[in-house]
Design a protein around this motif. Structure first.
Motif, PDB file in Angstrom:
ATOM      1  N   THR A 200      31.239  44.621  36.027  1.00  8.16           N
ATOM      2  CA  THR A 200      32.244  43.558  36.160  1.00  8.16           C
ATOM      3  C   THR A 200      32.971  43.318  34.842  1.00  8.16           C
ATOM      4  O   THR A 200      34.200  43.170  34.807  1.00  8.16           O
ATOM      5  CB  THR A 200      31.581  42.254  36.633  1.00  8.16           C
ATOM      6  OG1 THR A 200      30.935  42.479  37.892  1.00  8.16           O
ATOM      7  CG2 THR A 200      32.591  41.131  36.783  1.00  8.16           C
ATOM      8  N   ALA A 203      35.385  46.199  34.135  1.00 13.52           N
ATOM      9  CA  ALA A 203      36.540  46.122  35.042  1.00 13.52           C
ATOM     10  C   ALA A 203      37.489  45.009  34.613  1.00 13.52           C
ATOM     11  O   ALA A 203      38.716  45.191  34.599  1.00 13.52           O
ATOM     12  CB  ALA A 203      36.070  45.896  36.473  1.00 13.52           C
ATOM     13  N   ASN A 204      36.941  43.854  34.246  1.00 18.19           N
ATOM     14  CA  ASN A 204      37.781  42.727  33.800  1.00 18.19           C
ATOM     15  C   ASN A 204      38.562  43.096  32.542  1.00 18.19           C
ATOM     16  O   ASN A 204      39.748  42.758  32.400  1.00 18.19           O
ATOM     17  CB  ASN A 204      36.919  41.495  33.534  1.00 18.19           C
ATOM     18  CG  ASN A 204      36.373  40.886  34.802  1.00 18.19           C
ATOM     19  OD1 ASN A 204      36.859  41.167  35.894  1.00 18.19           O
ATOM     20  ND2 ASN A 204      35.356  40.055  34.684  1.00 18.19           N
ATOM     21  N   MET A 207      41.358  45.423  33.448  1.00 19.49           N
ATOM     22  CA  MET A 207      42.433  44.729  34.148  1.00 19.49           C
ATOM     23  C   MET A 207      43.322  43.949  33.175  1.00 19.49           C
ATOM     24  O   MET A 207      44.548  43.919  33.322  1.00 19.49           O
ATOM     25  CB  MET A 207      41.848  43.781  35.200  1.00 19.49           C
ATOM     26  CG  MET A 207      41.261  44.471  36.423  1.00 19.49           C
ATOM     27  SD  MET A 207      42.445  45.532  37.304  1.00 19.49           S
ATOM     28  CE  MET A 207      41.931  47.168  36.742  1.00 19.49           C
ATOM     29  N   GLU A 208      42.703  43.330  32.173  1.00 19.46           N
ATOM     30  CA  GLU A 208      43.506  42.589  31.189  1.00 19.46           C
ATOM     31  C   GLU A 208      44.411  43.530  30.416  1.00 19.46           C
ATOM     32  O   GLU A 208      45.571  43.207  30.130  1.00 19.46           O
ATOM     33  CB  GLU A 208      42.581  41.816  30.235  1.00 19.46           C
ATOM     34  CG  GLU A 208      41.861  40.638  30.873  1.00 19.46           C
ATOM     35  CD  GLU A 208      42.834  39.660  31.537  1.00 19.46           C
ATOM     36  OE1 GLU A 208      43.822  39.273  30.878  1.00 19.46           O
ATOM     37  OE2 GLU A 208      42.615  39.305  32.709  1.00 19.46           O
ATOM     38  N   VAL A 239      41.997  48.853  42.936  1.00 14.93           N
ATOM     39  CA  VAL A 239      41.179  48.001  42.058  1.00 14.93           C
ATOM     40  C   VAL A 239      42.016  46.851  41.507  1.00 14.93           C
ATOM     41  O   VAL A 239      41.565  45.694  41.463  1.00 14.93           O
ATOM     42  CB  VAL A 239      40.583  48.831  40.892  1.00 14.93           C
ATOM     43  CG1 VAL A 239      39.902  47.927  39.873  1.00 14.93           C
ATOM     44  CG2 VAL A 239      39.575  49.846  41.425  1.00 14.93           C
ATOM     45  N   ARG A 242      42.656  44.259  44.186  1.00 16.58           N
ATOM     46  CA  ARG A 242      41.450  43.482  44.467  1.00 16.58           C
ATOM     47  C   ARG A 242      41.224  42.427  43.380  1.00 16.58           C
ATOM     48  O   ARG A 242      40.757  41.327  43.651  1.00 16.58           O
ATOM     49  CB  ARG A 242      40.248  44.422  44.569  1.00 16.58           C
ATOM     50  CG  ARG A 242      38.986  43.759  45.068  1.00 16.58           C
ATOM     51  CD  ARG A 242      37.941  44.758  45.543  1.00 16.58           C
ATOM     52  NE  ARG A 242      37.499  45.643  44.473  1.00 16.58           N
ATOM     53  CZ  ARG A 242      37.620  46.961  44.472  1.00 16.58           C
ATOM     54  NH1 ARG A 242      38.192  47.567  45.492  1.00 16.58           N
ATOM     55  NH2 ARG A 242      37.184  47.693  43.467  1.00 16.58           N
ATOM     56  N   ALA A 243      41.601  42.764  42.154  1.00 17.76           N
ATOM     57  CA  ALA A 243      41.370  41.841  41.034  1.00 17.76           C
ATOM     58  C   ALA A 243      42.443  40.765  40.928  1.00 17.76           C
ATOM     59  O   ALA A 243      42.154  39.627  40.538  1.00 17.76           O
ATOM     60  CB  ALA A 243      41.306  42.625  39.720  1.00 17.76           C
ATOM     61  N   THR A 244      43.673  41.105  41.262  1.00 18.84           N
ATOM     62  CA  THR A 244      44.786  40.171  41.024  1.00 18.84           C
ATOM     63  C   THR A 244      45.477  39.680  42.299  1.00 18.84           C
ATOM     64  O   THR A 244      46.242  38.720  42.260  1.00 18.84           O
ATOM     65  CB  THR A 244      45.861  40.839  40.141  1.00 18.84           C
ATOM     66  OG1 THR A 244      46.442  41.933  40.870  1.00 18.84           O
ATOM     67  CG2 THR A 244      45.260  41.346  38.837  1.00 18.84           C
TER      68      THR A 244
END
Length: 262
Positions: A200, A203-204, A207-208, A239, A242-244
């Protein structure tokens, strides 16, 4: 040094387990083997064993009876059952002798190592409970300071490693090896430091970085994905959404509109 007793009437089972524990914990453990429940009790008393890993079905005195005697002789000993018998009545008896865990064969090494590490923690806590209260408080304060420093250094190293390698295919196994921890123990430390698991957190972080790069309209979306560790553009899009809640293209358009309306 943690004294660990392994009681099992199968010699191959004992040897394999001893080899695994030696490989995982090295000089931190001193291992003792017993073939029967009676031998286990004798070794337990002679060597002042702190952690006992017991099979249930053994000749003569079985593991459950041996555990009862061990518990009567030392209320602070840590007992772990490792057995092939998935029997609810056995599990209930294990609870009665306050066993730390009831693991089934064939066991998962990661699960076993985590249980052993928890057992070591209990041994340390039991030792502290026997020390006078004034010394306890002083040692606890020193321990907490040392733990804070350890976590701070670990966090710094992990963050630095991820910053340098997030574009690559990295795993918990890779980073645990670099930090010189077993994967199972590092997993627990990571969760304590970052409050989320490694997957996690990585992945975070990716994403940033992706969101930051997408704000530049001249950077191709596929290049953004590759630069953030996702060489498959379709997988990156899934991905990211799913995150944003948005696809990379939708996110870019949204950010561009926000800039124009300011």
């Amino acid at each position: 040094m943690y004294k660990i007793l392994i009681a099992d009437d199968e010699s191959i089972e004992r040897r394999v387990l001893c080899k695994s524990l030696t490989k995982a914990f090295g000089d931190n453990v001193e291992l003792y083997e017993a073939r029967t429940g009676r031998e286990a009790i004798e070794l337990f008393e002679q060597e002042e064993i702190k952690i006992a890993i017991l099979d249930i079905e053994m000749p003569g005195v079985d593991g459950l009876e041996a555990a009862k005697i061990m518990r009567e002789n030392n209320r602070n000993c840590v007992i772990i059952f490792l057995t092939a018998y998935d029997d609810f009545s056995y599990a209930k008896q294990a609870i009665r002798v306050k066993a730390l865990d009831y693991l089934l064969k064939p066991y998962d090494e990661k699960e076993l190592f985590l249980t052993i590490e928890e057992a070591m923690w209990h041994v340390d806590q039991n030792y502290v409970s026997e020390v006078p209260e004034e010394i306890q408080k002083e040692e606890q304060s020193e321990f907490e300071d040392a733990e804070d420093i350890r976590f701070s250094l670990l966090k710094e190293k992990v963050e630095s490693y991820i910053m340098e390698h997030y574009t690559e295919e990295i795993s918990m196994h890779d980073i645990a090896n670099i930090m010189n921890y077993s994967e199972s123990y590092f997993c627990k430390l990571f969760k304590q430091c970052f409050k989320v698991n490694f997957t996690t957190y990585l992945a975070n972080h990716r994403m940033e970085k992706a969101k930051s790069m997408l704000e530049d309209p001249l950077t191709n979306v596929k290049v953004v994905g590759i630069s953030c560790g996702y060489p498959d553009s379709n997988y990156f899009a899934r991905v990211f959404k799913r995150a944003t809640g948005l696809t990379p293209t939708e996110y870019r358009k949204k950010k561009m509109n926000e800039k124009w309306t300011k």
